[in-house]
Design a protein around this motif. Structure first.
Motif, short mmCIF file in Angstrom:
data_model
loop_
_atom_site.label_atom_id
_atom_site.label_comp_id
_atom_site.label_asym_id
_atom_site.label_seq_id
_atom_site.Cartn_x
_atom_site.Cartn_y
_atom_site.Cartn_z
N GLN A 74 -59.84 42.41 -28.56
CA GLN A 74 -58.49 42.36 -29.24
C GLN A 74 -58.08 40.83 -29.68
OE1 GLN A 74 -55.55 45.61 -28.50
NE2 GLN A 74 -56.67 45.57 -26.63
N ALA A 75 -58.15 40.21 -28.83
CA ALA A 75 -57.74 38.88 -28.84
C ALA A 75 -58.54 38.09 -29.81
CB ALA A 75 -57.70 37.87 -27.62
N VAL A 76 -59.72 38.24 -29.75
CA VAL A 76 -60.76 37.48 -30.61
C VAL A 76 -60.57 37.83 -32.05
CG1 VAL A 76 -63.14 37.09 -31.48
CG2 VAL A 76 -62.54 36.89 -28.97
N ARG A 77 -60.50 39.31 -32.20
CA ARG A 77 -60.03 40.01 -33.74
C ARG A 77 -58.95 39.52 -34.26
NH1 ARG A 77 -60.83 44.70 -32.43
NH2 ARG A 77 -58.65 45.53 -32.03
N ARG A 78 -58.00 39.27 -33.26
CA ARG A 78 -56.45 38.45 -33.99
C ARG A 78 -56.71 37.20 -34.35
NH1 ARG A 78 -52.26 41.93 -29.68
NH2 ARG A 78 -52.95 44.03 -30.21
N ALA A 115 -56.14 41.20 -41.79
CA ALA A 115 -55.41 41.39 -40.42
C ALA A 115 -54.04 41.77 -40.54
CB ALA A 115 -55.66 40.13 -39.57
N ALA A 116 -53.40 41.17 -41.87
CA ALA A 116 -52.07 41.41 -41.86
C ALA A 116 -52.03 43.06 -42.43
CB ALA A 116 -51.39 40.73 -43.11
N ARG A 117 -52.82 43.26 -43.40
CA ARG A 117 -52.83 44.98 -43.75
C ARG A 117 -53.19 45.97 -42.64
NH1 ARG A 117 -56.96 44.41 -46.97
NH2 ARG A 117 -55.66 43.60 -48.65
N ARG A 118 -53.81 45.46 -41.68
CA ARG A 118 -54.11 46.41 -40.69
C ARG A 118 -52.89 46.69 -39.88
NH1 ARG A 118 -57.65 43.74 -38.18
NH2 ARG A 118 -59.31 44.75 -39.24
N ARG A 119 -52.18 45.38 -39.45
CA ARG A 119 -51.13 45.40 -38.99
C ARG A 119 -49.79 46.42 -39.62
NH1 ARG A 119 -52.19 39.95 -37.66
NH2 ARG A 119 -50.62 39.19 -39.59
N GLY A 120 -49.77 46.08 -40.74
CA GLY A 120 -48.79 46.84 -41.62
C GLY A 120 -49.02 48.26 -41.66
N ASP A 121 -50.51 48.65 -41.62
CA ASP A 121 -50.65 50.14 -41.36
C ASP A 121 -50.42 50.68 -40.25
OD1 ASP A 121 -51.74 50.07 -44.23
OD2 ASP A 121 -53.80 49.75 -43.42
N ARG A 122 -50.73 50.06 -39.05
CA ARG A 122 -50.26 50.48 -37.77
C ARG A 122 -48.95 50.69 -37.61
NH1 ARG A 122 -54.70 47.47 -34.03
NH2 ARG A 122 -56.56 48.40 -34.74
N ARG A 123 -48.19 49.73 -38.29
CA ARG A 123 -46.55 49.93 -38.22
C ARG A 123 -46.10 51.09 -38.90
NH1 ARG A 123 -46.53 44.08 -39.00
NH2 ARG A 123 -46.16 42.89 -37.09
N ALA A 124 -46.64 51.57 -39.86
CA ALA A 124 -46.22 52.50 -40.69
C ALA A 124 -46.86 53.96 -40.14
CB ALA A 124 -46.80 52.34 -42.46
N GLY A 125 -47.82 53.71 -39.32
CA GLY A 125 -48.35 55.06 -38.67
C GLY A 125 -49.35 55.37 -39.40
N GLY A 126 -50.05 54.76 -40.39
CA GLY A 126 -51.16 54.99 -41.24
C GLY A 126 -52.29 54.68 -40.60
#
Length: 261
Positions: A175-179, A248-259
């Motif tokens: 996770q750390a390397v991906r972030r 990465a920003a899009r992935r974080r946004g999708d996770r916050r939205a539950g998608g």
């Protein structure tokens, strides 16, 4: 269409404004001479190969050592306090020193000590200086990524019977390397450019080759050639970095939205 039109208008205005100045013919002859660029191309191409070799070797070494330093800084427990202090002093020291100063100190200081077994090749010494500096930067990037993983995931992994080393390898580090991948690529771009600093030690890289060609006819076109060669490498790396940051920003946004998963 509006954006493309406005960009074209500005580009044309800049080109027309520059090429119609009184000093443009002299600038074109001194900085954009096709004859001088063609004459300097073989040496500059060979010098760029040296830069790429340094970039690859130093990048791999700085990545591995930076990860090691980051892991040492994240060790828990009072018994590891001296290790954490040494790692912190190292990162603070080499992040605070200018890269060119480290190159001078290592490149000229180590041979002056006359130590047996130490290499005297300026490429090796210059590469060692780059590794010392960029290991500190990469270590802090890795440490930020490691600390961004929520402690509950570490606790969950330990409750499943994983050791500390297994938890870091299987849960935290992926996770750390991906972030921090975009930040690591930014450091890689900086390293690729700073590889030209080894020219101060006499290494004939792209910049040094351009300097030699320039001193022959007092024409600065070889410097322009060297700059274009560096841009041909750094610009694609920059675009890849931007793409990873957006993803990465899009992935974080999708996770916050539950998608996302």
């Amino acid at each position: 269409m509006i954006a493309a039109a406005s960009t074209a208008v500005v580009a044309v205005a800049v080109v027309v404004g520059v090429t119609h100045t009184s000093g443009w013919p002299r600038v074109r002859q001194r900085f954009f001479s096709g004859t001088e660029i063609a004459a300097a191309w073989p040496a500059a191409r060979h010098g760029m190969a040296v830069n790429l070799e340094l970039f690859a070797a130093c990048g791999l070494a700085a990545g591995a050592l930076g990860l090691l330093v980051a892991l040492l800084r994240t060790l828990a427990g009072p018994v590891f306090l001296p290790v954490r202090l040494l790692a912190a002093v190292y990162t603070d020291l080499f992040r605070g020193l200018p890269v060119i100063l480290v190159v001078y100190l290592v490149g000229f200081g180590v041979p002056a000590l006359r130590l047996r077994g130490f290499p005297s090749d300026p490429r090796v010494l210059g590469g060692a200086a780059l590794v010392l500096t960029y290991t500190a930067y990469v270590a802090e990037v890795f440490r930020a990524g490691i600390e961004s993983v929520h402690p509950s995931q570490v606790a969950a992994a330990r409750s499943l019977g994983l050791s500390h080393a297994q938890t870091m390898r299987r849960v935290v580090l992926p996770q750390a390397v991906r972030r921090v991948a975009p930040a690591l690529l930014n450091d890689a771009i900086s390293l690729q450019k700073d590889s030209s600093l080894v020219s101060v030690l006499g290494v004939v890289d792209a910049v040094r080759a351009a300097q030699i060609a320039t001193s022959a006819h007092f024409n600065y076109s070889p410097y322009v050639l060297a700059g274009l060669m560096f841009l041909a490498i750094t610009v694609p790396l920059t675009r890849v970095t931007d793409h990873l940051a957006v993803r990465a920003a899009r992935r974080r946004g999708d996770r916050r939205a539950g998608g996302g998963p």
